[in-house]
Design an enzyme around this catalytic site. Structure first.
Site, PDB file in Angstrom:
ATOM      1  CB  CYS A   5      -0.943  -0.016   1.199  1.00  0.00           C
ATOM      2  SG  CYS A   5      -2.499  -0.847   0.819  1.00  0.00           S
TER       3      CYS A   5
ATOM      4  CE  LYS B 284      -4.289   1.143  -1.448  1.00  0.00           C
ATOM      5  NZ  LYS B 284      -5.449   1.162  -0.545  1.00  0.00           N
TER       6      LYS B 284
ATOM      7  CG  ASP C 229     -17.751   2.944   3.322  1.00  0.00           C
ATOM      8  OD1 ASP C 229     -16.954   2.215   3.944  1.00  0.00           O
ATOM      9  OD2 ASP C 229     -18.671   3.575   3.859  1.00  0.00           O
ATOM     10  CG  ASP C 230     -13.563  -0.145   4.072  1.00  0.00           C
ATOM     11  OD1 ASP C 230     -12.332  -0.083   4.017  1.00  0.00           O
ATOM     12  OD2 ASP C 230     -14.228   0.274   5.036  1.00  0.00           O
TER      13      ASP C 230
ATOM     14  CG  ASP D  20      -6.498  -3.063  -2.490  1.00  0.00           C
ATOM     15  OD1 ASP D  20      -5.519  -2.602  -3.106  1.00  0.00           O
ATOM     16  OD2 ASP D  20      -6.902  -2.622  -1.409  1.00  0.00           O
TER      17      ASP D  20
ATOM     18  CG  ASP E  91     -11.510  -3.147   0.898  1.00  0.00           C
ATOM     19  OD1 ASP E  91     -11.070  -2.520   1.881  1.00  0.00           O
ATOM     20  OD2 ASP E  91     -11.071  -3.004  -0.259  1.00  0.00           O
TER      21      ASP E  91
ATOM     22  N   GLY F 256     -10.049 -14.759 -13.515  1.00  0.00           N
ATOM     23  CA  GLY F 256      -9.174 -13.610 -13.403  1.00  0.00           C
ATOM     24  C   GLY F 256      -8.551 -13.239 -14.723  1.00  0.00           C
ATOM     25  CG  HIS F 257      -6.721  -9.990 -17.483  1.00  0.00           C
ATOM     26  ND1 HIS F 257      -6.989 -10.465 -18.750  1.00  0.00           N
ATOM     27  CD2 HIS F 257      -5.785  -9.018 -17.633  1.00  0.00           C
ATOM     28  CE1 HIS F 257      -6.246  -9.807 -19.633  1.00  0.00           C
ATOM     29  NE2 HIS F 257      -5.511  -8.927 -18.976  1.00  0.00           N
TER      30      HIS F 257
ATOM     31  CG  ASP G 103      -9.553  -2.659   5.072  1.00  0.00           C
ATOM     32  OD1 ASP G 103     -10.265  -1.702   4.696  1.00  0.00           O
ATOM     33  OD2 ASP G 103      -8.927  -3.377   4.279  1.00  0.00           O
TER      34      ASP G 103
END
Length: 720
Positions: free
Chosen positions: A403, A406, A432-433, A450, A473, A523-524, A608
């Site tokens: 993080c 970010k 919000d989360d 995320d 989250d 997924g990717h 969180d």
């Protein structure tokens, strides 16, 4: 355009012995393009043999003794897998590791040392081998502390009258005497005399042990060991509250099950250090047997073999020529005598003096300095014309992972200011989360995404942490995890390594999400400059999910985890994080928080703690709920080691943005703004429910704490 060479071959080092540590250092100076390097070792550090007696005697601290493998791996660009190797499949080319899936290799090397565990009745329950060194050192520290506290008598039995046994006996005698005890230490030798040295050195060793009150029993055969004594055939038992096995060298049991060519349990190698008959496997150090040049088990040979091993590993990966290892026939023995004096022996000559200990100390410290004072790999200086503002940016601080990478909260809010939800099913969107959606059949679904820029090279550890981080989250809203989609960026690599890496990531993600009650549904994946792992997650809740907006004046703020991951990861990126601090933090970050979320599901508000730091997330609750916060700084739990790193000036690259984004009065502690990865849950709880929740969280194993109170009104956060 991706300019880096693709990863095409896997080199796996099994064990963090001296030779492998030196290979890691040399690899960091000149890595082989296309090779992915992995080290498998049970712990984040490895003890240095030469300084163990000095550590036992009290001359060296634990930190001085230990080789920091995490820092070495960071320097070498290697992934470190913390676990015990338990087997090898040569046909599949995989290493079995306790607690995780198999690790694939193209070329692998063994440097796992030996054990001194003995096949004597009662040894496993009541004794400890002098090797592995870390296990013995840990047992010794516990015994020494128990003696100092008056909980155990200062009675020690050492099985084995070779150099190692005598050296450790003298070191323990010196340390116990220095601590005020009157030790009774006995060396038990099956042969007629102490071994491993010539006549002159033997006489000096016996004299030195006598001066320390160490008793030597020769011709003694042990029948069994109990909790307070070593029992002998035809002789009186030797009283012992600590029994140490130092009689000879024994191979690790699992090696016997590998099918490798062995001599008395040790791996047989050719002159180029390849395992006999195995072109892709190498072995070095005490675990190897060199029939071309038999030598005693001594660290000096592993150190001398390291440059040859390094060159031959590169040759095996790239198709180059091998070179032979030619160990010296004679070597200098420097034996510690308990206090700061040492005995030197070579060619039958023996001398003892404090000056020899100082010489040994310089040699040992120089070896450790070589593995700790690593060359700085600084970014190249900017030359020539650059765009305006480039030189104003701090080029010295590496961009953080997790993080800490970010974008700042202020920039994000400005970018999202014009966003609208625009759909009748959306209850809440940005801010919000997670987004909250109405479900057609009733109830609610939460949706969040995320991802984390890689901060460790091990895809399994990165996946565990990224999955727990993304689930945060959902847990923060009191929802039950439902599904997950992965978003992965892999470094450029061959199809074979893609398959290996994706298997590791996918298997780990499935395990974490399944334990949380969710399914990984797809997924990717793409390739890029570095590893990035992310997940989009959904969760469900029958009633309205918990948000930032429900906190009330009078509520207390409860935090489930320590803070400090940002500064620890920043230190790791800069090569300054102590290995044990980093390993402990990563292990805690990878722990799921489902239990904590369940306990706090009735909170008035919850989030969180992630990239915007503790105070950034406190402010989010205050802004959404129309309250203000009073935080007690001393009540906030901090990860071990984070405070020292912060005080030393280490900081995440996101810290300035976090600090500028929150209005605070009172204590200005940088750790309160530190960006967190897989951080704890921050909940606003009614005061009459707080203590019960806190007690339940601690029973769950969380290091939870009540860190502040919410008050009516608005204004900056007050930190006392």
């Amino acid at each position: 355009m991706l300019s880096a060479a693709p990863l095409t071959r896997d080199l796996v080092l099994i064990g963090g012995g001296h030779a492998h540590a030196l290979v890691l250092r040399k690899w960091g100076m000149d890595p082989l393009p296309g090779a992915r390097l992995t080290l498998i070792n049970p712990g984040p550090t490895a003890p240095y043999t030469g300084m163990l007696p000095g550590h036992v005697a009290g001359h060296y601290s634990r930190d001085t003794l230990e080789i920091d493998l995490m820092r070495l791996c960071r320097f070498a660009g290697a992934r470190l897998i913390l676990g015990h190797a338990t087997g090898i499949d040569r046909e599949a080319r995989t290493i079995q590791v306790e607690g995780r899936g198999p690790v694939a290799y193209d070329v692998a090397s063994f440097d796992i040392g030996i054990t001194a565990a003995m096949d004597i009745s009662g040894f496993a329950d009541h004794a400890v081998g002098a090797k592995p060194l870390d296990r013995y050192a840990r047992a010794w520290r516990g015994f020494r502390d128990a003696v100092a506290a008056g909980e155990k008598p200062a009675r020690v039995a050492v099985i084995g009258g070779g150099v190692a046994g005598c050296e450790l006996a003298m070191a323990m005698a010196h340390a116990l005497r220095a601590g005020g005890a009157a030790p009774q230490i006995t060396v038990i030798e099956a042969g007629p005399q102490i071994s491993g040295v010539g006549g002159r050195a033997r006489a000096r060793l016996l004299r030195a042990m006598g001066d320390l009150g160490v008793t030597v029993l020769t011709g003694a055969r042990i029948t069994d060991i109990t909790g307070d004594a070593v029992h002998l055939d035809g002789q009186e038992p030797v009283a012992a509250a600590l029994c140490v096995g130092a009689a000879g060298a024994f191979a690790h049991d699992w090696i016997a099950r590998t099918g490798l060519p062995l001599h008395e349990g040790f791996i047989v190698v050719e002159p180029d250090l390849r395992v006999k008959g195995c072109d892709t496997l190498f072995a070095v150090g005490d675990c190897a047997h060199m029939p071309f040049a038999p030598r005693p088990k001594a660290g000096v040979f592993a150190v001398r073999a390291a440059p040859v091993l390094h060159d031959n590993l590169r040759a095996a990966l790239s198709g180059g020529p091998m070179r032979p290892f030619r160990p010296q026939k004679s070597y200098l023995k420097l034996i510690s005598l308990g206090d700061k004096s040492a005995l030197a022996e070579k060619w039958g000559l023996a001398f003892a003096a404090p000056a020899l200990w100082r010489w040994k100390d310089r040699i040992d410290r120089a070896f450790m300095d070589k593995l700790s004072e690593l060359p700085a790999m600084a970014a190249p200086d900017l030359t020539g014309p650059v765009a305006e503002g480039v030189r104003d940016a701090d080029q010295r601080t590496p961009l953080c992972g997790g993080c800490g990478a970010k974008v700042g909260g202020g920039v994000l809010r400005a970018a999202l200011a014009g966003a609208t939800d625009g759909h009748p099913d959306v209850v809440t969107g940005t801010g919000d989360d997670a987004a909250i959606l109405r479900q057609p059949g009733g109830g609610f679904q939460v949706l969040s995404t995320d991802h984390l820029r890689g901060f460790v090279e091990d895809p399994v550890m990165m996946t565990r942490i990224a999955a727990v981080h993304a689930l945060g989250d959902v847990w923060a809203m009191g929802a039950a995890p439902q599904t997950a989609l992965s978003t992965l960026i892999l470094p450029r690599m061959s199809a074979t390594l893609q398959d290996r890496t994706l298997r590791e990531i996918t298997d780990t993600a499935r395990e974490v999400f399944a334990a949380a009650g969710a399914a990984l549904v797809g997924g990717h994946t793409t390739m890029g400059a570095e590893l990035t792992v992310g997940f989009t997650v959904t969760g469900t809740r029958a009633t309205m999910p918990v948000t930032n907006a429900g906190a009330r004046a009078g509520d207390v703020l409860l935090l489930t985890r320590p803070i400090g991951t940002g500064v620890i990861l920043a230190a790791h990126m800069a090569g300054r994080a102590p290995a044990r601090v980093l390993a402990d933090t990563l292990e805690r970050m990878a722990r799921p928080q489902a239990g904590a979320a369940r306990i706090l599901s009735g909170a008035h508000a919850m989030t969180d703690v992630t990239g915007f730091g503790l105070l950034g997330h406190v402010q989010a609750i205050c802004s959404a709920s129309g309250v203000r916060a009073e935080i007690t700084g001393s009540a906030v739990p901090v990860y071990p080691g984070a405070r020292a790193l912060s005080d030393a000036g280490v900081a995440s690259s996101l810290l300035p943005a976090n600090t500028a984004d929150v209005a605070v009065t009172g204590l200005a502690d940088p750790l309160l703004f530190d960006p967190q990865t897989a951080g704890g849950l921050l909940a606003a709880v009614a005061p009459d429910q707080a203590e019960a929740a806190l007690s339940a969280l601690r029973e769950e194993g969380e290091e939870a704490a009540i860190i502040g109170t919410l008050r009516a009104g608005a204004g900056p956060i007050t930190v006392s």
